[in-house]
Design a protein around this motif. Structure first.
Motif, mmCIF file in Angstrom:
data_model
loop_
_atom_site.group_PDB
_atom_site.id
_atom_site.type_symbol
_atom_site.label_atom_id
_atom_site.label_comp_id
_atom_site.label_asym_id
_atom_site.label_seq_id
_atom_site.Cartn_x
_atom_site.Cartn_y
_atom_site.Cartn_z
ATOM 1 N N ILE A 199 0.841 -1.204 0.000
ATOM 2 C CA ILE A 199 0.000 0.000 0.000
ATOM 3 C C ILE A 199 0.874 1.251 0.000
ATOM 4 C CG2 ILE A 199 -1.625 1.347 1.373
ATOM 5 C CD1 ILE A 199 -2.980 -1.226 2.166
ATOM 6 N N VAL A 200 1.888 1.268 0.839
ATOM 7 C CA VAL A 200 2.798 2.413 0.875
ATOM 8 C C VAL A 200 3.455 2.600 -0.486
ATOM 9 C CG1 VAL A 200 4.968 3.267 1.842
ATOM 10 C CG2 VAL A 200 3.209 2.314 3.358
ATOM 11 N N GLN A 201 3.916 1.501 -1.103
ATOM 12 C CA GLN A 201 4.569 1.593 -2.403
ATOM 13 C C GLN A 201 3.614 2.109 -3.483
ATOM 14 O OE1 GLN A 201 4.050 -0.684 -5.232
ATOM 15 N NE2 GLN A 201 5.463 0.587 -6.441
ATOM 16 N N THR A 202 2.364 1.619 -3.449
ATOM 17 C CA THR A 202 1.365 2.044 -4.445
ATOM 18 C C THR A 202 1.062 3.535 -4.313
ATOM 19 O OG1 THR A 202 0.353 -0.149 -4.530
ATOM 20 C CG2 THR A 202 -1.001 1.706 -5.235
ATOM 21 N N MET A 203 0.891 4.003 -3.097
ATOM 22 C CA MET A 203 0.554 5.407 -2.906
ATOM 23 C C MET A 203 1.721 6.310 -3.268
ATOM 24 S SD MET A 203 -1.821 5.073 0.538
ATOM 25 C CE MET A 203 -2.295 6.805 0.575
ATOM 26 N N ALA A 223 -2.852 0.165 12.145
ATOM 27 C CA ALA A 223 -1.417 -0.077 11.967
ATOM 28 C C ALA A 223 -0.889 0.628 10.719
ATOM 29 C CB ALA A 223 -1.155 -1.586 11.895
ATOM 30 N N LEU A 224 -1.680 0.651 9.661
ATOM 31 C CA LEU A 224 -1.246 1.293 8.418
ATOM 32 C C LEU A 224 -0.973 2.773 8.635
ATOM 33 C CD1 LEU A 224 -0.857 1.320 5.300
ATOM 34 C CD2 LEU A 224 -3.322 1.788 5.137
ATOM 35 N N PHE A 225 -1.891 3.476 9.279
ATOM 36 C CA PHE A 225 -1.744 4.918 9.426
ATOM 37 C C PHE A 225 -0.680 5.298 10.461
ATOM 38 C CE2 PHE A 225 -6.316 4.899 7.884
ATOM 39 C CZ PHE A 225 -5.949 5.238 6.593
ATOM 40 N N GLU A 226 -0.239 4.332 11.234
ATOM 41 C CA GLU A 226 0.855 4.590 12.165
ATOM 42 C C GLU A 226 2.215 4.332 11.516
ATOM 43 O OE1 GLU A 226 -0.254 2.145 15.441
ATOM 44 O OE2 GLU A 226 -1.669 3.623 16.256
ATOM 45 N N LEU A 230 5.121 7.266 5.073
ATOM 46 C CA LEU A 230 4.399 8.253 4.278
ATOM 47 C C LEU A 230 4.036 9.440 5.154
ATOM 48 C CD1 LEU A 230 1.822 6.228 2.112
ATOM 49 C CD2 LEU A 230 3.964 7.257 1.354
ATOM 50 N N ASP A 231 4.017 10.613 4.551
ATOM 51 C CA ASP A 231 3.434 11.779 5.214
ATOM 52 C C ASP A 231 1.946 11.756 4.865
ATOM 53 O OD1 ASP A 231 2.527 14.166 6.169
ATOM 54 O OD2 ASP A 231 4.071 15.400 5.202
ATOM 55 N N TRP A 232 1.132 11.203 5.746
ATOM 56 C CA TRP A 232 -0.275 10.965 5.445
ATOM 57 C C TRP A 232 -1.040 12.261 5.198
ATOM 58 C CZ3 TRP A 232 -1.419 6.143 4.266
ATOM 59 C CH2 TRP A 232 -0.615 5.122 4.765
ATOM 60 N N GLU A 255 -9.577 9.243 11.862
ATOM 61 C CA GLU A 255 -9.962 10.493 11.198
ATOM 62 C C GLU A 255 -8.835 11.534 11.204
ATOM 63 O OE1 GLU A 255 -14.833 10.579 11.669
ATOM 64 O OE2 GLU A 255 -13.582 11.507 13.223
ATOM 65 N N GLN A 256 -7.794 11.309 11.968
ATOM 66 C CA GLN A 256 -6.619 12.173 11.868
ATOM 67 C C GLN A 256 -5.928 12.013 10.515
ATOM 68 O OE1 GLN A 256 -4.015 12.208 15.479
ATOM 69 N NE2 GLN A 256 -5.501 10.722 16.254
ATOM 70 N N TYR A 257 -6.186 10.872 9.871
ATOM 71 C CA TYR A 257 -5.543 10.563 8.593
ATOM 72 C C TYR A 257 -6.536 10.510 7.431
ATOM 73 C CZ TYR A 257 -2.303 8.852 12.156
ATOM 74 O OH TYR A 257 -1.502 8.754 13.256
ATOM 75 N N ALA A 258 -7.793 10.200 7.713
ATOM 76 C CA ALA A 258 -8.809 10.016 6.671
ATOM 77 C C ALA A 258 -9.935 11.018 6.862
ATOM 78 C CB ALA A 258 -9.367 8.597 6.719
#
Length: 527
Positions: A199-203, A223-226, A230-232, A255-258
């Protein structure tokens, strides 16, 4: 109304609806507010028709009814006391009483599987061996249309072109398969599975010109958003989850990220998209969380000790009842399913509230603005989790969801804890014990477990008054124990071998020692 007239009306309506469903734009018209009573009634008529059809044409269901003393030929429901009462008189089925006892062909219409157009997927196997489920072209089309409709409602307000990243488990698992098959026509989609690296690579590869709709289970999203690779803040993200509920603290964390965090309710045994969270249902849940009076009027939170998830569902497609044990019993009203489910008990706790009743309660409690905020007048499904995913402790019911709420309400715990588990076991004296276990995330350092144990128990006691009283009245030697385990050790050493997390263990006598439980810290008797 006579049977023939009802079934004729159902046929005419279904023919009309079939013209509108394939296109999202016209499908939306079928959900126009103001006709909910019609959808409600038609759904019950469809369930009546589908039950009688299954009794006639499905060998397993015919035998199942015969065992319940309902073997009349031809089978007819006695609707003189009302259709709802007639349907509720049918026996409940579940995986043990029905699915495991008859073969897949016997559970299908006319006792056979179609030669083509059938897709087989699996449930997660969280309760044992995975079970295969067969889905024909008509029901797959219906699922696809519902997912596309839900997607379109989310996508209409997105600032950039949507790009779906399907991070549900792939392969034969029901959710991952169906999300990919359903949304390919509606959006760009990459089916990645629960793989943070990809996911990180795709984004990174596609950049910031898309709105990424990331679909997965809540623990994976957390876990992904932590992940700090990436700078989310540079990305526009919508998080879509399923498989389990989340606390409002957890939603606020994501919601801090999405820009939006919305869930879907389903089950492999039935369908993956029985109900959806809407912005209104999320507002309602937050209002319930903040108002004990509103919660008491609408929910069974006090009884179950957990804030329910709140979904909206279409009563035209699903008849949802609650049995005497508080469990949801679901009938898929469509007749096209090749393996019908009539009053299927998935052993989830919950109940339904219709919108007109909900609005009345909201007005009575001063939530007038919220009462008028719903875009859809679909009924609400209040869902409290699995009926068997809780433990009894000295007369109190303790659910893993309330432990989850504790974790997500504490920033230090949220950062350090990977997973949690309630372990009920019998000790050498024959006493029933409760162990509350937490798995620390890989690399978690500097965490003060000694201080956290007391804080965890204190918050659990605050959230669950029955549990607090159970501790005060606990017999000697039976106070709960709490421990934090390094990653993949102790009771968590086998984690990762199953698709879904296990939140409750009920261990037989003598089995606790094999898991090296740390029982050194005992909860204090007085709060």
């Amino acid at each position: 109304m006579k049977r023939a007239a009802v079934f004729s009306v159902v046929w005419v309506v279904e023919t009309f609806v079939a013209l509108f469903m394939p296109r999202v734009g016209t499908h939306k018209l079928l959900l126009t507010p103001g006709i909910e009573p019609l959808r409600w009634t038609l759904g019950r008529w469809r369930a009546w028709r589908t039950a009688e059809r299954a009794a006639k044409r499905v060998p397993a269901y015919r035998a199942f009814l015969a065992e319940a003393g309902r073997a009349s030929r031809p089978f007819r429901l006695d609707t003189r006391g009302g259709i709802a009462a007639a349907i509720s008189s049918l026996p409940e089925m579940d995986k043990d009483s029905y699915v495991k006892r008859w073969s897949i062909p016997e559970r299908c219409v006319d006792g056979r599987l179609p030669r083509r157009g059938v897709v087989v997927d699996e449930s997660s196997g969280s309760s044992g061996t995975p079970t295969s489920w067969v889905r024909g072209p008509d029901e797959r089309q219906a699922t696809r249309q519902l997912l596309q409709l839900g997607f379109s409602r989310t996508a209409k307000d997105l600032p950039k072109q949507p790009f779906v990243l399907n991070a549900f488990s792939l392969g034969a698992w029901a959710t991952g398969m169906n999300v990919t098959a359903s949304l390919t026509e509606s959006s760009m989609i990459k089916s990645i599975g629960p793989d943070r690296d990809k996911i990180v690579q795709t984004m990174r590869e596609f950049g910031t010109d898309f709105t990424y709709i990331i679909c997965s289970y809540p623990p994976f999203l957390k876990a992904l958003f932590e992940d700090d690779r990436l700078d989310w803040s540079e990305y526009t993200i919508v998080a879509a989850f399923g498989g389990e509920g989340i606390s409002e603290n957890m939603r606020a964390h994501i919601e801090q990220y999405a820009q939006a965090v919305l869930g879907s309710y389903g089950a492999s045994d039935l369908e993956i998209n029985l109900g959806i969270e809407t912005p209104f249902s999320v507002q309602l849940r937050r209002a319930i969380a903040g108002s004990p009076e509103l919660s008491a009027a609408l929910t069974k939170q006090a009884e179950y000790g957990v804030l329910p998830m709140v979904f909206q569902f279409n009563p035209f497609g699903y008849l949802i009842e609650t049995n005497e044990l508080g469990e949801l019993v679901v009938t898929i009203t469509r007749s096209e399913n090749i393996s019908p489910r009539i009053r299927y008990n998935i052993h989830d706790r919950g109940h339904v509230v219709r919108m007109r009743s909900l609005r009345r309660v909201l007005h009575d409690h001063g939530f007038d603005e919220l009462a008028d905020a719903a875009e859809l007048d679909l009924p609400l499904l209040f869902h409290y989790g699995r009926s068997d995913l809780s433990v009894d402790y000295n007369g109190a019911v303790v659910a893993p969801d309330v432990v989850r709420d504790v974790v997500y309400g504490d920033p230090a715990l949220l950062e350090a804890v990977e997973n949690h588990r309630l372990i009920s076991y019998e000790d050498d004296r024959g006493d029933r014990q409760l162990h509350i276990a937490f798995q620390l995330a890989a690399g978690a350092g500097g965490f003060d477990a000694d201080a956290a144990r007391g804080a965890v128990v204190a918050e659990l006691r605050r959230l669950n008054k029955d549990f607090s009283n159970a501790i005060r009245t606990a017999p000697p030697g039976t106070l709960p124990t709490v421990a934090f385990y390094p990653y993949r050790t102790g009771p968590f050493r086998e984690d990762g071998k199953k698709l879904k997390n296990e939140y409750v263990w009920q261990l037989p006598a003598g089995a606790a020692s094999q898991w090296s439980l740390d029982l050194s810290w005992v909860a204090p008797k007085e709060a």
